[in-house]
Structure formats: C-alpha cells, structure tokens
Scaffold this motif. Structure first.
Motif, PDB file in Angstrom:
ATOM      1  N   SER A  17       0.821  -1.216   0.000  1.00 40.96           N
ATOM      2  CA  SER A  17       0.000   0.000   0.000  1.00 40.96           C
ATOM      3  C   SER A  17       0.848   1.257   0.000  1.00 40.96           C
ATOM      4  CB  SER A  17      -0.935  -0.004   1.213  1.00 40.96           C
ATOM      5  OG  SER A  17      -0.195   0.016   2.420  1.00 40.96           O
ATOM      6  N   SER A  18       2.027   1.202   0.635  1.00 35.83           N
ATOM      7  CA  SER A  18       2.898   2.373   0.665  1.00 35.83           C
ATOM      8  C   SER A  18       3.454   2.699  -0.715  1.00 35.83           C
ATOM      9  CB  SER A  18       4.051   2.142   1.646  1.00 35.83           C
ATOM     10  OG  SER A  18       4.885   1.076   1.216  1.00 35.83           O
ATOM     11  N   SER A  19       3.486   1.707  -1.602  1.00 41.57           N
ATOM     12  CA  SER A  19       3.943   1.938  -2.971  1.00 41.57           C
ATOM     13  C   SER A  19       2.780   1.896  -3.972  1.00 41.57           C
ATOM     14  CB  SER A  19       4.997   0.890  -3.361  1.00 41.57           C
ATOM     15  OG  SER A  19       4.484  -0.429  -3.209  1.00 41.57           O
ATOM     16  N   PHE A  20       1.543   2.011  -3.449  1.00 38.67           N
ATOM     17  CA  PHE A  20       0.327   2.082  -4.262  1.00 38.67           C
ATOM     18  C   PHE A  20       0.130   0.855  -5.147  1.00 38.67           C
ATOM     19  CE2 PHE A  20       1.381   6.476  -3.263  1.00 38.67           C
ATOM     20  CZ  PHE A  20       0.163   6.954  -2.799  1.00 38.67           C
ATOM     21  N   ARG A  21       0.604  -0.295  -4.710  1.00 38.40           N
ATOM     22  CA  ARG A  21       0.325  -1.544  -5.415  1.00 38.40           C
ATOM     23  C   ARG A  21      -0.943  -2.153  -4.811  1.00 38.40           C
ATOM     24  NH1 ARG A  21       5.870  -4.694  -4.811  1.00 38.40           N
ATOM     25  NH2 ARG A  21       5.826  -3.568  -2.822  1.00 38.40           N
ATOM     26  N   VAL A  22      -2.051  -1.497  -5.075  1.00 34.04           N
ATOM     27  CA  VAL A  22      -3.324  -1.880  -4.459  1.00 34.04           C
ATOM     28  C   VAL A  22      -3.782  -3.273  -4.878  1.00 34.04           C
ATOM     29  CG1 VAL A  22      -5.731  -1.192  -4.088  1.00 34.04           C
ATOM     30  CG2 VAL A  22      -3.945   0.551  -4.281  1.00 34.04           C
ATOM     31  N   PRO A  23      -3.589  -3.705  -6.128  1.00 36.04           N
ATOM     32  CA  PRO A  23      -3.957  -5.089  -6.462  1.00 36.04           C
ATOM     33  C   PRO A  23      -3.249  -6.119  -5.592  1.00 36.04           C
ATOM     34  CG  PRO A  23      -3.629  -3.833  -8.467  1.00 36.04           C
ATOM     35  CD  PRO A  23      -3.192  -2.954  -7.339  1.00 36.04           C
ATOM     36  N   LEU A  24      -2.001  -5.855  -5.231  1.00 33.10           N
ATOM     37  CA  LEU A  24      -1.286  -6.771  -4.344  1.00 33.10           C
ATOM     38  C   LEU A  24      -1.906  -6.765  -2.949  1.00 33.10           C
ATOM     39  CD1 LEU A  24       1.008  -8.698  -3.694  1.00 33.10           C
ATOM     40  CD2 LEU A  24       2.516  -6.722  -3.387  1.00 33.10           C
ATOM     41  N   VAL A  25      -2.360  -5.592  -2.507  1.00 31.34           N
ATOM     42  CA  VAL A  25      -3.041  -5.517  -1.207  1.00 31.34           C
ATOM     43  C   VAL A  25      -4.292  -6.387  -1.216  1.00 31.34           C
ATOM     44  CG1 VAL A  25      -4.202  -3.995   0.432  1.00 31.34           C
ATOM     45  CG2 VAL A  25      -2.149  -3.201  -0.762  1.00 31.34           C
ATOM     46  N   PHE A  26      -5.077  -6.278  -2.283  1.00 26.25           N
ATOM     47  CA  PHE A  26      -6.297  -7.072  -2.364  1.00 26.25           C
ATOM     48  C   PHE A  26      -5.982  -8.553  -2.546  1.00 26.25           C
ATOM     49  CE2 PHE A  26      -8.379  -3.086  -2.648  1.00 26.25           C
ATOM     50  CZ  PHE A  26      -9.713  -3.309  -2.323  1.00 26.25           C
TER      51      PHE A  26
END
Length: 253
Positions: A209-218
């Motif tokens: 999330s800190s690097s805005f990789r939101v798909p990885l978060v999900f």
C-alpha cells in the motif's frame, strides 16, 4: 449429491466476484482505488513467491496464538463456569479486557518483546481467547438445576457433575467458539504484523500500500480470507464429528 445448501456458498461467492468485476469495468474504476478481482488474481500470480512465504508465516503464527488461546481459554472457562463465585468475579474483568482495542495493545507488546513474532502470537492469543472462555463458561453455568438435583440424589459429587454432565454439555459451546476464535486469530496476527511486524501478510500489504500496489493488497486480503474460511470449514467438520449429537436435524455450515 450436491444439495442447494452446499452449492449456495459457492454461487454467492462467484456472484459477488462477478458483480465486483462488472462494476470495476463498467465504471472504469482506477486500480489504485478498487482493483477488479482479475487484477487481484493477476497480482496473486505475479507475486506468488512472496505471498506464499508471508502467508505461511502468518498461518503458523496464527496457529500458535490460537493453540494457546484454546488451552488457556478452555481451562479458564471450566474454572469460571464451575463456580458461581469465580464467574461473578472474573467475568467483568474478561469483558473489560476484551473491550480494549487490540491494536492499542500491540505497542505495549512491542515495548516488552520487541518487533516480530512474539507480539503477533500474543495478539492472536488475546483476540481469540475471549470467545472460548465465554462459551465454555456459559455452557457450564447454564446447566439445568434439575440435572444437578438428579445427579446429587444419585450420590454424585460436584466434581462428578462437572466432569460427567457439565463438560459434555459445554462441548457444543466450545466447538462453536473455535469457529469464531480462529477467524479472530487471523485478525489479531495481521493487526500486529501491520503495526509492528517484519514479516507476514500484514507487513506485505502495508509495504504494498505504501507503494500504491493496491492489487497486491487485495491479493493479500483474498489469501487471508481463504485461510480463514478454510480453517473455519475444518473446525465446522470437527464440530460435526465430535458433537454431532447436539444438532437436532437440518444442515449446518
């Protein structure tokens, strides 16, 4: 034979993902706000080695904390439910402790034990401990007075009533609490990993999330949900195996 009841959870899950995918595509929702399930799955495949490593870490930490909660929760629940005096004395303390947000406990655990595995184990323990204690204690405390009177008339001692009637009667409550506690244990572990961890799914999602990789978060959220559902299903089967006599007809999940 596949019954509608057994098929319903799968249809509901696929329906939810289909609606989610459709909404993201129809309204062109940016991935950094809400990625479509296909994007989350693509991230899951792309980052699978890292996800697997961190998921395994989260899983075994959760299992250790949950095992401690089962041992101490069952013991304290038996003691609490067996004595009205202990029940009255300890129950308010348990409720008060459970009311404390566990995210507020993590910094204290970090001060005591440092960043890493131990705070995560203890957080999983503290968050899953309460439902086990309460359910076991409730199963014992609500034993019908008539049963106690019959047992006493047959010469049974208090310990006999506890072991031969109270404990078997509380087992449905105990196994039901395990299904709730195991999902809460995952919540506790991920909270600790997010606040003060150096590994696990919580740490992975925080870094993503800190690097805005939101798909990885999900993708991480889906993995955590899958582990929780899997363990819930296992304990539901264990519940059916050991206390199936407590179900009076009908299908239960």
């Amino acid at each position: 034979m596949i019954t509608p009841i057994k098929l319903a959870p799968w249809l509901a899950t696929f329906g939810l993902f289909a609606v989610w995918e459709l909404v993201c595509r129809l309204f062109s929702v940016p991935e950094f706000i809400l990625p479509a399930p296909s994007a989350a799955i693509a991230a899951l495949i792309e980052y699978w080695p890292a996800i697997w490593q961190n998921a395994f870490y989260t899983f075994w930490v959760t299992m250790v904390g949950f095992a401690l909660a089962v041992v101490f929760g069952l013991a304290l629940g038996l003691v609490t439910g067996a004595s009205a005096l202990v029940y009255s004395a300890i129950y308010p303390l348990l409720v008060g402790f459970n009311s404390i947000p566990k995210v507020a406990i993590v910094p204290v655990l970090v001060v005591w034990f440092g960043i890493g595995t131990i705070p995560a184990i203890l957080t999983a323990f503290t968050i899953s401990f309460f439902p086990i204690v309460v359910n076991v204690a409730t199963g014992l405390a609500t034993l019908e007075p008539e049963i106690r009177d019959v047992m006493r008339s047959l010469g049974a001692r208090k310990i006999d009533i506890l072991l031969k009637v109270g404990v078997p009667r509380s087992m449905p409550y105990f196994f039901a609490s395990l299904k709730v506690a195991i999902t809460l244990a995952f919540v506790g572990t991920v909270i600790s990993e997010t606040v003060a961890g150096n590994g696990g799914m919580g740490h992975l999602m925080l870094t993503a999330s800190s690097s805005f990789r939101v798909p990885l978060v999900f993708a991480g959220l889906l993995v955590i949900a899958a582990m929780g559902v899997g363990m819930y299903a296992i304990f539901a089967l264990v519940e059916r195996r050991f206390v199936g006599w407590a179900f009076r007809g009908g299908d239960t999940g």
